[in-house]
Design a protein around this motif. Structure first.
Motif, PDB file in Angstrom:
ATOM      1  N   MET A   1       0.793  -1.222   0.000  1.00 36.39           N
ATOM      2  CA  MET A   1       0.000   0.000   0.000  1.00 36.39           C
ATOM      3  C   MET A   1       0.835   1.287   0.000  1.00 36.39           C
ATOM      4  O   MET A   1       0.640   2.147  -0.856  1.00 36.39           O
ATOM      5  CB  MET A   1      -0.977  -0.023   1.174  1.00 36.39           C
ATOM      6  CG  MET A   1      -2.051   1.032   1.085  1.00 36.39           C
ATOM      7  SD  MET A   1      -2.869   1.241   2.677  1.00 36.39           S
ATOM      8  CE  MET A   1      -3.478  -0.396   2.976  1.00 36.39           C
ATOM      9  N   PRO A   2       1.777   1.466   0.936  1.00 40.21           N
ATOM     10  CA  PRO A   2       2.524   2.735   0.898  1.00 40.21           C
ATOM     11  C   PRO A   2       3.293   2.914  -0.409  1.00 40.21           C
ATOM     12  O   PRO A   2       3.327   4.013  -0.967  1.00 40.21           O
ATOM     13  CB  PRO A   2       3.486   2.627   2.088  1.00 40.21           C
ATOM     14  CG  PRO A   2       2.880   1.611   2.997  1.00 40.21           C
ATOM     15  CD  PRO A   2       2.169   0.639   2.089  1.00 40.21           C
TER      16      PRO A   2
ATOM     17  N   MET B   1       2.675  13.585 -10.469  1.00 44.19           N
ATOM     18  CA  MET B   1       3.568  14.734 -10.647  1.00 44.19           C
ATOM     19  C   MET B   1       3.844  14.968 -12.122  1.00 44.19           C
ATOM     20  O   MET B   1       4.099  16.081 -12.551  1.00 44.19           O
ATOM     21  CB  MET B   1       4.892  14.494  -9.917  1.00 44.19           C
ATOM     22  CG  MET B   1       4.793  14.639  -8.415  1.00 44.19           C
ATOM     23  SD  MET B   1       6.364  14.208  -7.609  1.00 44.19           S
ATOM     24  CE  MET B   1       7.362  15.638  -8.081  1.00 44.19           C
TER      25      MET B   1
ATOM     26  N   ARG C   1       1.457   8.928  -6.484  1.00 50.74           N
ATOM     27  CA  ARG C   1       1.826  10.325  -6.218  1.00 50.74           C
ATOM     28  C   ARG C   1       2.881  10.803  -7.219  1.00 50.74           C
ATOM     29  O   ARG C   1       2.789  11.897  -7.764  1.00 50.74           O
ATOM     30  CB  ARG C   1       2.367  10.431  -4.792  1.00 50.74           C
ATOM     31  CG  ARG C   1       2.084  11.750  -4.120  1.00 50.74           C
ATOM     32  CD  ARG C   1       2.830  11.897  -2.798  1.00 50.74           C
ATOM     33  NE  ARG C   1       2.581  10.853  -1.853  1.00 50.74           N
ATOM     34  CZ  ARG C   1       3.547  10.207  -1.168  1.00 50.74           C
ATOM     35  NH1 ARG C   1       4.831  10.509  -1.358  1.00 50.74           N
ATOM     36  NH2 ARG C   1       3.236   9.276  -0.308  1.00 50.74           N
ATOM     37  N   LEU C   2       3.864   9.949  -7.493  1.00 47.94           N
ATOM     38  CA  LEU C   2       4.917  10.317  -8.445  1.00 47.94           C
ATOM     39  C   LEU C   2       4.365  10.393  -9.863  1.00 47.94           C
ATOM     40  O   LEU C   2       4.711  11.303 -10.620  1.00 47.94           O
ATOM     41  CB  LEU C   2       6.077   9.319  -8.362  1.00 47.94           C
ATOM     42  CG  LEU C   2       6.818   9.286  -7.012  1.00 47.94           C
ATOM     43  CD1 LEU C   2       7.878   8.189  -7.003  1.00 47.94           C
ATOM     44  CD2 LEU C   2       7.458  10.637  -6.698  1.00 47.94           C
TER      45      LEU C   2
ATOM     46  N   ARG D   1      -7.421  13.011  -8.395  1.00 50.13           N
ATOM     47  CA  ARG D   1      -6.694  11.748  -8.249  1.00 50.13           C
ATOM     48  C   ARG D   1      -7.295  10.838  -7.197  1.00 50.13           C
ATOM     49  O   ARG D   1      -6.719   9.804  -6.866  1.00 50.13           O
ATOM     50  CB  ARG D   1      -5.226  12.021  -7.917  1.00 50.13           C
ATOM     51  CG  ARG D   1      -5.017  12.559  -6.525  1.00 50.13           C
ATOM     52  CD  ARG D   1      -3.717  13.266  -6.462  1.00 50.13           C
ATOM     53  NE  ARG D   1      -3.711  14.275  -7.521  1.00 50.13           N
ATOM     54  CZ  ARG D   1      -2.631  14.938  -7.910  1.00 50.13           C
ATOM     55  NH1 ARG D   1      -1.489  14.691  -7.359  1.00 50.13           N
ATOM     56  NH2 ARG D   1      -2.725  15.857  -8.845  1.00 50.13           N
ATOM     57  N   TYR D   2      -8.435  11.208  -6.656  1.00 51.20           N
ATOM     58  CA  TYR D   2      -8.971  10.499  -5.509  1.00 51.20           C
ATOM     59  C   TYR D   2     -10.139   9.574  -5.852  1.00 51.20           C
ATOM     60  O   TYR D   2     -11.017   9.935  -6.626  1.00 51.20           O
ATOM     61  CB  TYR D   2      -9.434  11.511  -4.460  1.00 51.20           C
ATOM     62  CG  TYR D   2      -8.339  12.477  -4.079  1.00 51.20           C
ATOM     63  CD1 TYR D   2      -7.269  12.072  -3.275  1.00 51.20           C
ATOM     64  CD2 TYR D   2      -8.333  13.787  -4.552  1.00 51.20           C
ATOM     65  CE1 TYR D   2      -6.244  12.937  -2.941  1.00 51.20           C
ATOM     66  CE2 TYR D   2      -7.304  14.662  -4.228  1.00 51.20           C
ATOM     67  CZ  TYR D   2      -6.264  14.227  -3.432  1.00 51.20           C
ATOM     68  OH  TYR D   2      -5.236  15.085  -3.117  1.00 51.20           O
TER      69      TYR D   2
ATOM     70  N   GLU E   1       0.757   3.881  -3.147  1.00 50.95           N
ATOM     71  CA  GLU E   1       0.279   5.259  -3.028  1.00 50.95           C
ATOM     72  C   GLU E   1       1.387   6.250  -3.430  1.00 50.95           C
ATOM     73  O   GLU E   1       1.116   7.270  -4.049  1.00 50.95           O
ATOM     74  CB  GLU E   1      -0.209   5.542  -1.612  1.00 50.95           C
ATOM     75  CG  GLU E   1      -1.442   4.728  -1.204  1.00 50.95           C
ATOM     76  CD  GLU E   1      -2.632   4.957  -2.118  1.00 50.95           C
ATOM     77  OE1 GLU E   1      -2.741   6.044  -2.704  1.00 50.95           O
ATOM     78  OE2 GLU E   1      -3.446   4.018  -2.280  1.00 50.95           O
ATOM     79  N   ARG E   2       2.611   5.912  -3.056  1.00 48.96           N
ATOM     80  CA  ARG E   2       3.721   6.793  -3.446  1.00 48.96           C
ATOM     81  C   ARG E   2       3.903   6.765  -4.959  1.00 48.96           C
ATOM     82  O   ARG E   2       4.130   7.808  -5.583  1.00 48.96           O
ATOM     83  CB  ARG E   2       5.008   6.349  -2.751  1.00 48.96           C
ATOM     84  CG  ARG E   2       6.204   7.154  -3.174  1.00 48.96           C
ATOM     85  CD  ARG E   2       7.413   6.929  -2.284  1.00 48.96           C
ATOM     86  NE  ARG E   2       8.495   7.791  -2.687  1.00 48.96           N
ATOM     87  CZ  ARG E   2       9.511   7.395  -3.471  1.00 48.96           C
ATOM     88  NH1 ARG E   2       9.572   6.154  -3.903  1.00 48.96           N
ATOM     89  NH2 ARG E   2      10.461   8.251  -3.805  1.00 48.96           N
TER      90      ARG E   2
ATOM     91  N   ARG F   1      -7.850   3.460 -10.345  1.00 50.64           N
ATOM     92  CA  ARG F   1      -6.900   4.555 -10.554  1.00 50.64           C
ATOM     93  C   ARG F   1      -5.886   4.247 -11.649  1.00 50.64           C
ATOM     94  O   ARG F   1      -5.411   5.156 -12.334  1.00 50.64           O
ATOM     95  CB  ARG F   1      -6.197   4.905  -9.239  1.00 50.64           C
ATOM     96  CG  ARG F   1      -7.116   5.710  -8.311  1.00 50.64           C
ATOM     97  CD  ARG F   1      -6.403   6.113  -7.032  1.00 50.64           C
ATOM     98  NE  ARG F   1      -6.206   4.966  -6.153  1.00 50.64           N
ATOM     99  CZ  ARG F   1      -5.402   4.972  -5.085  1.00 50.64           C
ATOM    100  NH1 ARG F   1      -4.716   6.064  -4.786  1.00 50.64           N
ATOM    101  NH2 ARG F   1      -5.296   3.902  -4.318  1.00 50.64           N
TER     102      ARG F   1
ATOM    103  N   LEU G   1     -11.753   0.822   6.156  1.00 49.03           N
ATOM    104  CA  LEU G   1     -10.520   1.091   5.451  1.00 49.03           C
ATOM    105  C   LEU G   1      -9.758  -0.231   5.399  1.00 49.03           C
ATOM    106  O   LEU G   1      -9.993  -1.115   6.198  1.00 49.03           O
ATOM    107  CB  LEU G   1      -9.733   2.160   6.203  1.00 49.03           C
ATOM    108  CG  LEU G   1     -10.322   3.556   6.000  1.00 49.03           C
ATOM    109  CD1 LEU G   1      -9.798   4.516   7.029  1.00 49.03           C
ATOM    110  CD2 LEU G   1     -10.001   4.062   4.609  1.00 49.03           C
ATOM    111  N   PRO G   2      -8.837  -0.318   4.454  1.00 49.80           N
ATOM    112  CA  PRO G   2      -8.155  -1.600   4.320  1.00 49.80           C
ATOM    113  C   PRO G   2      -7.441  -2.001   5.613  1.00 49.80           C
ATOM    114  O   PRO G   2      -6.902  -1.165   6.327  1.00 49.80           O
ATOM    115  CB  PRO G   2      -7.145  -1.355   3.195  1.00 49.80           C
ATOM    116  CG  PRO G   2      -7.105   0.110   2.977  1.00 49.80           C
ATOM    117  CD  PRO G   2      -8.412   0.648   3.444  1.00 49.80           C
TER     118      PRO G   2
END
Lengths: 431, 431
Positions: free
Chosen positions: B24-25, B36, B32-33, B350-351, B28-29, B410, B387-388
């Motif tokens: 997950m992190p 950009m 995010r990239l 983006r959500y 999500e990162r 997404r 939430l997960p």
């Protein structure tokens, strides 16, 4: 499941609610424009008091605890807001170092820490906990009542960077309000994002600066809505040079208390309010609700001096004891099951992410509720289908009331943003 | 209130779910990239199909209807996402002109329009409706079954700006997919933000371009997770120069159908899947789910030609009839009360802001469900506390499953972003 709330549903507050609801697009746009000029605090919580005839913030916390009191329903909003915040601050961020309160091992507080970890993990960060507690010399695992585990690790300072063993974060999120001063570990971290900035801590922050900024914000906002700013602003004035032991400065304090009482009386008369005005005297630097005195008459102060000394003696932070804030008292007329209730609004970045009522059965309506024994009930917002409905009769709708709370909470957050700009030691001086 | 879902809870999908949750992190990162570098579509909805052994998008809608099917619980997320989107596009925005589908007066569709108006009003905009329907010559009020009223107003084009009488918007939000072509009223609006851009409309868009971009995105993502991209990608290939009347191009179509079936069969064998592969042939330009054919064997095409002609004859858009997309069929193994169910994920900026299951009792598991008679059940996400939970057993948790749906949704949105960059007629050519 909407909590049964008894609020004072008559008088100016309903007019305010109506004005706020009608002006929703204008208000949201106004905030949007303000946030173009000012950076919102990374996160914050605001204690409000709804007197029925006025609604005002009484405390703006820039190191909010209590995220565990938000309902699960609210967390997706917090995750989304955290994503927006991170994207602006450090979009490449991979690691987040969360620094909790140094000494707080209470399970309520640690649940707050666990909730924050959960939010930022879901926002796409590897989150680990670095402890300011010097007794933590190796990774220490704590098990919470719900079986969640947290691991506190010793902070590692290497030259200009702060991290943990094998963990180099781009962002450090403080959840310790620095009442005990700024640890050397946290100074001169110029390569990393330290949020909130050190000058947001109570080692430097003063309530009087916050309420001065809030006065400015509330006047701007009142102009936008064509209303009296007093309806959302508690009159506030700082008194310096106090010494409760020698009695120094008590005259100045007395005359300020008198002045605020007089002005409040005049306002009460103007609005036909049948209450007895009071003021609250509190240390100008934050102390978790300790040392707060309620005064109904300036001459009460003489009698209060010994009690005040006693009350203020046990405080954990000493620097600002000589300076107090004299603030117009705002009674809370909200009740839940006969207990006094006070709304608390949580924000992350520019977004309201949730809130709850702080309820205290053993406290009076003019006392501070942020004290042991308080409990928490989610705001109506949590039980959704509850977005503001502009058509509804003012006062008749919990969601509409909560929208108003969210607006006032954000005004206080905006004031904190003004405040931090003014007090930023690294700001360029254009004067 | 969590809908009782029967999903295929064995096989690769659980491994995928587990991999997605653990990462997950990092995921999500990664998003995010990507954001950009690439601009997310303003809003979108993605139809997914969960076969148990694979999960893939089958349709990415850049003019989403159906916001009325989201639960009230989801709307605060949509409002917050709308705020974030507006802030980036036009922070000073005061007025938003929403342009609904020209001819659609169905009460379901109009409820969607009312929901969008509500979301954007709460995000701080004055929202009014401008109609592309030339029969609207003056403000026309329509009352919905829930007593909400909508007012359609005639669009006013003045030189290079589009607006309404006494209403000059900075942003125009299209909710018409332009299947019928691009009206002159909407061209050359260089002073205002027109969202989505005209080339996102079906007058220009091609499914094959979208799935080409999605293939690229899914390969990148699969690399990040160390997995086979086929688990999230439906093989897709465009066939041009078709004429069902003359039979031109049918050979090419047949060989592509054969090729996709062969590759699919190979994959099924690799994963030990006991299903019969099939392909879906659909017009390369969108047509609201019309004209979609399910083919289990390449030689079925001969027999199909007359039926296809018939099916394709009634379509409202003609330009892309000569071009079709041959796509690996993804069976949906999700059921709700014995009816076939297909998840739909809604996004703004983006959500992920919500989603629901489209349920169709009269359709088979390998048929298109976006057809009259379908009904809608909110995704588990709506009923939060959801939430997960990375600790849970894969497949055991509806929220975890929904998190995975949000990730795949997404990915399809990101593919749409790549797609719109490639097809942007105003993009500078660096080739």
């Amino acid at each position: 499941m909407v909590p049964h709330l008894i609020t004072a549903l008559t008088g100016p507050i309903n007019e305010l609610e109506q004005r706020v609801l009608e002006s929703m697009p204008a208000i949201e746009r106004w905030f949007r424009l303000e946030w173009m000029e000012h950076t919102p605090p990374f996160y914050s919580s605001v204690d409000l008091r709804n007197a029925g005839f006025k609604l005002a913030p009484v405390d703006t916390n820039l190191f909010p605890g209590g995220f565990n009191n938000l309902t699960q329903e609210m967390l997706p909003l917090a995750v989304q807001a955290a994503m927006a915040a991170i994207e602006k601050i450090c979009p490449e961020a991979k690691n987040l170092l969360l620094v909790p309160e140094a000494k707080n091992r209470g399970s309520f507080y640690l649940s707050n820490v666990a909730t924050l970890m959960r939010i930022f993990t879901m926002a796409g960060l590897n989150v680990r906990l670095g402890s300011l507690d010097e007794s933590i010399k190796e990774p220490t695992t704590i098990t919470l009542p719900d079986a969640t585990t947290l691991t506190l690790e010793p902070l590692l300072r290497q030259r200009s960077r702060l991290g943990l063993k094998d963990f180099d974060p781009c962002t450090i999120l403080l959840n310790d309000d620095l009442s005990a001063g700024v640890p050397d570990l946290l100074t001169h971290l110029h390569e990393q994002y330290l949020l909130p900035p050190l000058h947001a801590g109570w080692a430097n922050r003063r309530k009087s600066q916050h309420f001065k900024a809030y006065e400015e914000v509330s006047k701007k906002f009142a102009k936008l809505l064509g209303m009296d700013p007093w309806l959302i602003y508690p009159q506030s004035v700082a008194v310096d040079g106090l010494d409760f032991n020698t009695g120094a400065g008590l005259d100045a304090l007395q005359s300020q208390v008198d002045a605020v009482l007089t002005k409040t009386r005049r306002k009460y008369k103007e609005y036909g309010i049948q209450e007895k005005p009071f003021v609250v005297v509190k240390p100008d630097a934050g102390t978790h609700g300790l040392g707060i005195m309620t005064i109904r008459d300036a001459k009460d102060l003489d009698a209060l001096a010994p009690r005040a000394r006693e009350k203020l003696a046990g405080l954990k932070s000493v620097p600002a004891l000589s300076q107090v804030l004299v603030q117009e008292g705002v009674v809370t007329h909200e009740r839940m099951h006969d207990a006094v209730a006070e709304p608390v609004v949580y924000m992350m970045d520019r977004y309201v992410v949730g809130g709850f009522y702080r309820v205290h059965a053993e406290r009076a309506e003019d006392e501070n509720l942020n004290a042991p024994g308080s409990s928490f009930v989610p705001l109506a917002f949590a039980h959704s289908s509850h977005l503001p409905a502009p058509g509804e009769k003012p006062g008749a709708s919990a969601p509409n009331r909560f929208y108003m709370y969210g607006v006032i909470g954000r005004l206080a957050m905006l004031a904190a943003s003004y405040e931090l700009e003014t007090t930023d030691p690294e700001a360029e001086d254009y004067a």
